[in-house]
Motif scaffolding. Structure first.
Motif, PDB file in Angstrom:
ATOM      1  N   LEU A   1       8.171  -6.266  -7.427  1.00 12.15           N
ATOM      2  CA  LEU A   1       8.651  -5.113  -8.062  1.00 12.15           C
ATOM      3  C   LEU A   1       9.516  -5.107  -9.035  1.00 12.15           C
ATOM      4  CD1 LEU A   1       9.496  -3.936  -4.249  1.00 12.15           C
ATOM      5  CD2 LEU A   1       7.834  -3.181  -5.464  1.00 12.15           C
ATOM      6  N   ARG A   2      10.199  -6.202  -9.273  1.00 12.43           N
ATOM      7  CA  ARG A   2      11.127  -6.422 -10.324  1.00 12.43           C
ATOM      8  C   ARG A   2      10.390  -6.583 -11.676  1.00 12.43           C
ATOM      9  NH1 ARG A   2      13.815  -3.201  -7.860  1.00 12.43           N
ATOM     10  NH2 ARG A   2      15.805  -3.743  -6.995  1.00 12.43           N
ATOM     11  N   ALA A   3       9.124  -7.435 -11.499  1.00 11.11           N
ATOM     12  CA  ALA A   3       8.178  -7.405 -12.606  1.00 11.11           C
ATOM     13  C   ALA A   3       7.443  -6.441 -13.156  1.00 11.11           C
ATOM     14  CB  ALA A   3       7.339  -8.607 -12.459  1.00 11.11           C
TER      15      ALA A   3
ATOM     16  N   ALA B   1       7.395   0.167 -13.263  1.00 10.90           N
ATOM     17  CA  ALA B   1       7.352   1.615 -12.333  1.00 10.90           C
ATOM     18  C   ALA B   1       8.639   1.258 -11.213  1.00 10.90           C
ATOM     19  CB  ALA B   1       6.115   2.010 -12.007  1.00 10.90           C
ATOM     20  N   THR B   2       8.795   0.071 -10.745  1.00 11.69           N
ATOM     21  CA  THR B   2       9.321  -0.146  -9.603  1.00 11.69           C
ATOM     22  C   THR B   2      10.845  -1.070  -9.818  1.00 11.69           C
ATOM     23  OG1 THR B   2       8.205  -1.974  -9.064  1.00 11.69           O
ATOM     24  CG2 THR B   2       7.533   0.177  -7.892  1.00 11.69           C
ATOM     25  N   ARG B   3      11.120  -1.302 -11.069  1.00  9.00           N
ATOM     26  CA  ARG B   3      11.917  -2.389 -11.245  1.00  9.00           C
ATOM     27  C   ARG B   3      13.449  -1.775 -10.976  1.00  9.00           C
ATOM     28  NH1 ARG B   3      10.979  -3.322 -17.099  1.00  9.00           N
ATOM     29  NH2 ARG B   3       9.338  -4.877 -16.028  1.00  9.00           N
ATOM     30  N   GLN B   4      13.623  -0.539 -10.921  1.00  7.90           N
ATOM     31  CA  GLN B   4      15.060   0.085 -10.620  1.00  7.90           C
ATOM     32  C   GLN B   4      15.245   0.546  -9.153  1.00  7.90           C
ATOM     33  OE1 GLN B   4      17.572  -0.055 -12.771  1.00  7.90           O
ATOM     34  NE2 GLN B   4      16.260  -0.845 -14.252  1.00  7.90           N
TER      35      GLN B   4
ATOM     36  N   ALA C   1       0.674  -1.356  -0.178  1.00 10.53           N
ATOM     37  CA  ALA C   1       0.138  -0.024  -0.118  1.00 10.53           C
ATOM     38  C   ALA C   1       0.906   1.212   0.015  1.00 10.53           C
ATOM     39  CB  ALA C   1      -1.205  -0.040   1.135  1.00 10.53           C
ATOM     40  N   ARG C   2       1.943   1.106   0.718  1.00  6.67           N
ATOM     41  CA  ARG C   2       2.845   2.537   0.804  1.00  6.67           C
ATOM     42  C   ARG C   2       3.650   2.474  -0.578  1.00  6.67           C
ATOM     43  NH1 ARG C   2       3.273   6.305   5.152  1.00  6.67           N
ATOM     44  NH2 ARG C   2       3.044   5.120   7.065  1.00  6.67           N
ATOM     45  N   ILE C   3       3.905   1.612  -1.085  1.00  3.74           N
ATOM     46  CA  ILE C   3       4.685   1.411  -2.282  1.00  3.74           C
ATOM     47  C   ILE C   3       3.758   2.108  -3.446  1.00  3.74           C
ATOM     48  CG2 ILE C   3       5.706   0.487  -4.251  1.00  3.74           C
ATOM     49  CD1 ILE C   3       7.000  -1.330  -2.044  1.00  3.74           C
ATOM     50  N   ALA C   4       2.427   1.849  -3.354  1.00  2.00           N
ATOM     51  CA  ALA C   4       1.378   2.347  -4.512  1.00  2.00           C
ATOM     52  C   ALA C   4       1.185   3.622  -4.362  1.00  2.00           C
ATOM     53  CB  ALA C   4       0.188   1.360  -4.328  1.00  2.00           C
ATOM     54  N   GLY C   5       1.157   4.314  -2.986  1.00  2.00           N
ATOM     55  CA  GLY C   5       0.738   5.579  -2.875  1.00  2.00           C
ATOM     56  C   GLY C   5       1.890   6.645  -2.742  1.00  2.00           C
ATOM     57  N   HIS C   6       3.145   6.002  -2.896  1.00  2.00           N
ATOM     58  CA  HIS C   6       4.310   6.964  -2.589  1.00  2.00           C
ATOM     59  C   HIS C   6       5.485   6.574  -3.640  1.00  2.00           C
ATOM     60  CE1 HIS C   6       2.218   7.046   1.210  1.00  2.00           C
ATOM     61  NE2 HIS C   6       2.638   8.293   1.457  1.00  2.00           N
ATOM     62  N   THR C   7       6.461   7.611  -3.778  1.00  2.00           N
ATOM     63  CA  THR C   7       7.760   7.282  -4.556  1.00  2.00           C
ATOM     64  C   THR C   7       8.607   7.291  -3.504  1.00  2.00           C
ATOM     65  OG1 THR C   7       6.803   8.277  -6.605  1.00  2.00           O
ATOM     66  CG2 THR C   7       9.257   8.005  -6.262  1.00  2.00           C
ATOM     67  N   TYR C   8       9.367   6.172  -3.451  1.00  2.00           N
ATOM     68  CA  TYR C   8      10.579   5.926  -2.551  1.00  2.00           C
ATOM     69  C   TYR C   8      12.149   5.907  -3.270  1.00  2.00           C
ATOM     70  CZ  TYR C   8       6.897   5.109   0.953  1.00  2.00           C
ATOM     71  OH  TYR C   8       6.140   5.160   2.170  1.00  2.00           O
TER      72      TYR C   8
END
Length: 236
Positions: free
Chosen positions: A68-70, A73-76, A40-47
């Motif tokens: 995340l690696r698939a 948007a979060t692969r890197q 939920a945090r990752i979906a709503g924020h950019t880290y």
């Protein structure tokens, strides 16, 4: 700009201590005690980086690493995994799934801080003016921190791209494990650890799309690794 970190760990005492330590070191830190809360945090924020415990009450952190690696948007997203598991196999699985670093529990907060800073440095764009490296259909762009084969973007973690760049910048020359570790400066690689082999395998899978073609990254038994300047039929 202050880096924003997400710590996913169900150990409330450890999370509070680590969170306070990292905040005192200049970071913004969010804490999630479960995989569901972390998602939920990752979906709503950019880290800027993620610190992920592998053993969580609602599942295995490796599952989130795989997700995340698939996702483009979060692969890197720089990802450091925490594990109380002592077996090398567990670390290898995490690295195979795309984790950039690992730290076994118990750990010193200062070491965690150093590892996070190293991850963030590696995630920064390379210095302007560096040339794109071209080897046949393969292009390696330090500025964009990306590699492409015939225009197709290769799926590499930040860790794997840095390793590929080190090899490509010494194309035609055998690099020993010690030379690779020295060039990477801060990556968690031990000369007797299989993690280098794991990442080389992932790099090969990403940049070598023709199984019948000669390998671009060669293993020189007893010596190290060599990045081939040319493959058969290449003119550049």
């Amino acid at each position: 700009m202050t880096a924003q970190l997400l710590l996913i760990d169900d150990d409330a005492r450890l999370a509070a201590m680590v969170g306070d330590y990292l905040r005192a070191s200049g970071f913004q830190v969010d804490v999630a005690p479960t995989l569901a809360a972390g998602r939920a945090r990752i979906a709503g924020h950019t880290y800027d980086a993620l610190v992920l415990d592998l053993m969580l009450p609602d599942g295995d952190g490796l599952d989130l690493c795989r997700e995340l690696r698939a996702n483009a948007a979060t692969r890197q997203l720089p990802l450091l995994m925490l594990t109380a598991r002592g077996e090398p196999t567990d670390r290898i699985v995490g690295l195979e799934l795309g984790a950039d670093d690992y730290l076994p529990k118990p750990f010193e907060p200062r070491e965690l801080l150093a590892r996070i800073k190293a991850l963030l440095r590696r995630a920064l764009p390379a210095a302007m003016g560096e040339r794109v490296l071209r080897f046949g259909r393969l292009e390696i762009d330090p500025d964009e921190h990306s590699a492409r084969v015939s225009g197709r973007v290769c799926e590499l973690t930040s860790h794997q791209f840095d390793l590929l760049l080190v090899l490509a910048q010494s194309a035609g020359r055998v690099l020993t494990r010690d030379q690779i570790m020295d060039a990477l400066k801060g990556h968690p690689m031990d000369a007797f650890d299989r993690s280098i082999d794991v990442h080389i395998s992932r790099i090969r899978a990403a940049i070598e799309d023709d199984p019948k073609a000669p390998r671009r990254v060669l293993t020189v038994r007893g010596a190290g690794y060599l990045f081939a300047k040319k493959q058969d039929g290449e003119t550049a």
